[in-house]
Design a protein around this motif. Structure first.
Motif, PDB file in Angstrom:
ATOM      1  N   LEU A   1       4.557 -33.599-116.586  1.00 40.43           N
ATOM      2  CA  LEU A   1       3.672 -33.556-115.423  1.00 40.43           C
ATOM      3  C   LEU A   1       4.353 -34.077-114.164  1.00 40.43           C
ATOM      4  CD1 LEU A   1       0.208 -34.688-116.843  1.00 40.43           C
ATOM      5  CD2 LEU A   1       0.971 -32.384-116.249  1.00 40.43           C
ATOM      6  N   VAL A   2       5.199 -35.086-114.322  1.00 41.50           N
ATOM      7  CA  VAL A   2       5.932 -35.600-113.158  1.00 41.50           C
ATOM      8  C   VAL A   2       6.862 -34.518-112.603  1.00 41.50           C
ATOM      9  CG1 VAL A   2       7.711 -37.233-112.436  1.00 41.50           C
ATOM     10  CG2 VAL A   2       5.771 -38.029-113.789  1.00 41.50           C
ATOM     11  N   ALA A   3       7.524 -33.791-113.493  1.00 42.94           N
ATOM     12  CA  ALA A   3       8.375 -32.691-113.044  1.00 42.94           C
ATOM     13  C   ALA A   3       7.558 -31.627-112.326  1.00 42.94           C
ATOM     14  CB  ALA A   3       9.115 -32.083-114.236  1.00 42.94           C
ATOM     15  N   GLY A   4       6.395 -31.310-112.901  1.00 46.97           N
ATOM     16  CA  GLY A   4       5.516 -30.334-112.254  1.00 46.97           C
ATOM     17  C   GLY A   4       4.996 -30.825-110.920  1.00 46.97           C
ATOM     18  N   ALA A   5       4.683 -32.130-110.837  1.00 45.11           N
ATOM     19  CA  ALA A   5       4.189 -32.697-109.580  1.00 45.11           C
ATOM     20  C   ALA A   5       5.250 -32.637-108.494  1.00 45.11           C
ATOM     21  CB  ALA A   5       3.735 -34.137-109.807  1.00 45.11           C
ATOM     22  N   TYR A   6       6.519 -32.848-108.873  1.00 43.46           N
ATOM     23  CA  TYR A   6       7.593 -32.757-107.886  1.00 43.46           C
ATOM     24  C   TYR A   6       7.655 -31.339-107.305  1.00 43.46           C
ATOM     25  CZ  TYR A   6      12.120 -32.833-105.628  1.00 43.46           C
ATOM     26  OH  TYR A   6      13.123 -32.725-104.697  1.00 43.46           O
ATOM     27  N   LEU A   7       7.568 -30.348-108.171  1.00 42.89           N
ATOM     28  CA  LEU A   7       7.598 -28.968-107.692  1.00 42.89           C
ATOM     29  C   LEU A   7       6.359 -28.650-106.866  1.00 42.89           C
ATOM     30  CD1 LEU A   7       8.988 -27.135-110.843  1.00 42.89           C
ATOM     31  CD2 LEU A   7      10.214 -27.718-108.735  1.00 42.89           C
ATOM     32  N   GLY A   8       5.218 -29.242-107.223  1.00 45.27           N
ATOM     33  CA  GLY A   8       4.021 -29.065-106.413  1.00 45.27           C
ATOM     34  C   GLY A   8       4.196 -29.653-105.027  1.00 45.27           C
ATOM     35  N   GLY A   9       4.849 -30.808-104.958  1.00 46.58           N
ATOM     36  CA  GLY A   9       5.152 -31.397-103.662  1.00 46.58           C
ATOM     37  C   GLY A   9       6.106 -30.534-102.854  1.00 46.58           C
ATOM     38  N   HIS A  10       7.073 -29.928-103.530  1.00 43.76           N
ATOM     39  CA  HIS A  10       8.008 -29.019-102.856  1.00 43.76           C
ATOM     40  C   HIS A  10       7.251 -27.825-102.270  1.00 43.76           C
ATOM     41  CE1 HIS A  10      12.049 -27.339-102.131  1.00 43.76           C
ATOM     42  NE2 HIS A  10      11.505 -26.178-102.431  1.00 43.76           N
ATOM     43  N   LEU A  11       6.314 -27.296-103.042  1.00 42.53           N
ATOM     44  CA  LEU A  11       5.497 -26.186-102.561  1.00 42.53           C
ATOM     45  C   LEU A  11       4.721 -26.571-101.305  1.00 42.53           C
ATOM     46  CD1 LEU A  11       3.926 -24.550-105.755  1.00 42.53           C
ATOM     47  CD2 LEU A  11       4.977 -23.320-103.851  1.00 42.53           C
ATOM     48  N   ALA A  12       4.100 -27.759-101.349  1.00 46.70           N
ATOM     49  CA  ALA A  12       3.218 -28.161-100.258  1.00 46.70           C
ATOM     50  C   ALA A  12       3.985 -28.593 -99.020  1.00 46.70           C
ATOM     51  CB  ALA A  12       2.300 -29.288-100.731  1.00 46.70           C
ATOM     52  N   PHE A  13       5.067 -29.378 -99.211  1.00 44.11           N
ATOM     53  CA  PHE A  13       5.701 -30.017 -98.068  1.00 44.11           C
ATOM     54  C   PHE A  13       6.973 -29.327 -97.591  1.00 44.11           C
ATOM     55  CE2 PHE A  13       3.418 -33.469-100.322  1.00 44.11           C
ATOM     56  CZ  PHE A  13       2.454 -33.692 -99.351  1.00 44.11           C
ATOM     57  N   ARG A  14       7.673 -28.637 -98.464  1.00 44.63           N
ATOM     58  CA  ARG A  14       8.879 -27.918 -98.045  1.00 44.63           C
ATOM     59  C   ARG A  14       8.586 -26.442 -97.790  1.00 44.63           C
ATOM     60  NH1 ARG A  14      13.873 -30.613 -98.712  1.00 44.63           N
ATOM     61  NH2 ARG A  14      14.717 -28.704 -97.807  1.00 44.63           N
ATOM     62  N   GLN A  15       7.693 -25.862 -98.590  1.00 44.16           N
ATOM     63  CA  GLN A  15       7.385 -24.443 -98.432  1.00 44.16           C
ATOM     64  C   GLN A  15       6.056 -24.207 -97.724  1.00 44.16           C
ATOM     65  OE1 GLN A  15       8.112 -23.393-102.763  1.00 44.16           O
ATOM     66  NE2 GLN A  15       9.320 -21.793-101.773  1.00 44.16           N
ATOM     67  N   SER A  16       5.339 -25.266 -97.416  1.00 40.07           N
ATOM     68  CA  SER A  16       4.090 -25.197 -96.625  1.00 40.07           C
ATOM     69  C   SER A  16       3.051 -24.283 -97.243  1.00 40.07           C
ATOM     70  CB  SER A  16       4.407 -24.748 -95.185  1.00 40.07           C
ATOM     71  OG  SER A  16       5.258 -25.673 -94.552  1.00 40.07           O
TER      72      SER A  16
END
Length: 302
Positions: A165-180
């Protein structure tokens, strides 16, 4: 000295390993086939309408998925803390079960949002979903093990699930904050308010009933004339930047609306209200008036 300085600068520019993985996923076109197939299924099972709008978060005014993720993550992290303490087996089990139950609406809203993203975002989102699915599966097996008395195995499976889940959360953060994926992409216009009215164009330049693109300084505008009425919105769709002036003009409940050509977000042209998602943020709108010599003047709507 110069070589040492260059070496230090080079090392400082190296991407962190997690970021490199996430950015590499953006270009992993091998995932496109699976993404397209899943998107087709989701769009067939989830046609435009009130259910889809609810999953996107249209009634809330912002995406529903991000805040929902706090519930299962909070439960699972709390269970991990309790698993380190003696005599907390029952409480940990309740938290794991609650986290799994809360994952259901979280997954549904996430899938709805994911189906209306660009290819680069969908690639990262697909791996994000697979990581979370692996975590949920491990937590489900953990819960079964706990209920059968295999507490040690249940705890080990929970920690493995939390890692996924931590790995998935990191990618979720990438989606939200890097890919908007989620924030509004519409241009901000509120700073123009104190400046008053602005000349836009002559009404004679505007075709009746047909949307066109105009610029107000560096801001792109959607302009639609209906007889003597002129409606003006920020042209960049708040969902993912689509050009609204290239969209379809339709009527919804006897109100004129514009449908974004990219993902189908629908806005009322009179005030930018979201009628249908995936957009959740109101489209910035302008008040209009007729100035001298038929000049249309605009200012941000209050």
């Amino acid at each position: 000295m110069n070589r040492q300085r260059v070496s230090r600068i080079s090392r400082s520019l190296v991407r962190p390993r997690p970021l490199k993985v996430a950015e590499d996923l953006e270009h992993a076109d091998a995932l496109d086939g699976a993404a397209r197939s899943i998107t087709k299924v989701v769009r067939r099972l989830l046609p435009p309408g009130p259910v889809k709008d609810l999953l996107h978060g249209v009634p809330l005014g912002h995406p529903a998925h991000p805040p929902l993720t706090d519930i299962p993550i909070g439960c699972f992290v709390s269970a991990a803390v309790l698993d380190l303490l003696p005599g907390t087996e029952t409480a940990s089990e309740v938290l794991v079960a609650t986290g799994l139950a809360a994952s259901v609406p979280t997954v549904l809203t996430g899938v709805a949002d994911w189906s209306a993203l660009h290819s680069e975002q969908q690639r990262v989102g697909l791996v994000h979903a697979l990581s979370n699915a692996a975590g949920s599966t491990l937590y489900t097996v953990s819960l079964l093990a706990r209920r059968r008395g295999f507490t040690g195995a249940g705890k080990a499976l929970s920690f493995a699930g939390l890692t996924a889940l931590v790995a998935g959360a990191y990618l979720g953060g990438h989606l939200a904050f890097r890919q908007s994926a989620g924030p509004s992409h519409a241009e901000s216009i509120t700073h123009l308010g104190p400046l008053g009215w602005h000349d836009l164009c002559s009404i004679d330049e505007l075709p009746d009933g047909w949307p066109v693109h105009r610029n107000l300084g560096y801001i792109s505008l959607f302009v639609l004339r209906e007889g003597d009425d002129v409606h003006v919105l920020a042209d960049r769709c708040s969902h993912l930047d689509g050009p609204l002036h290239q969209g379809r003009v339709i009527e919804v409940n006897e109100e004129t609306c514009i449908v974004c050509p990219w993902h189908g977000s629908t806005f009322r042209v009179g005030d930018g209200t979201v009628v249908h998602g995936p957009a959740t943020g109101r489209q910035p709108a302008f008040e209009t008036r007729m100035g001298d010599n038929g000049m249309i003047q605009v200012r941000p709507a209050r």
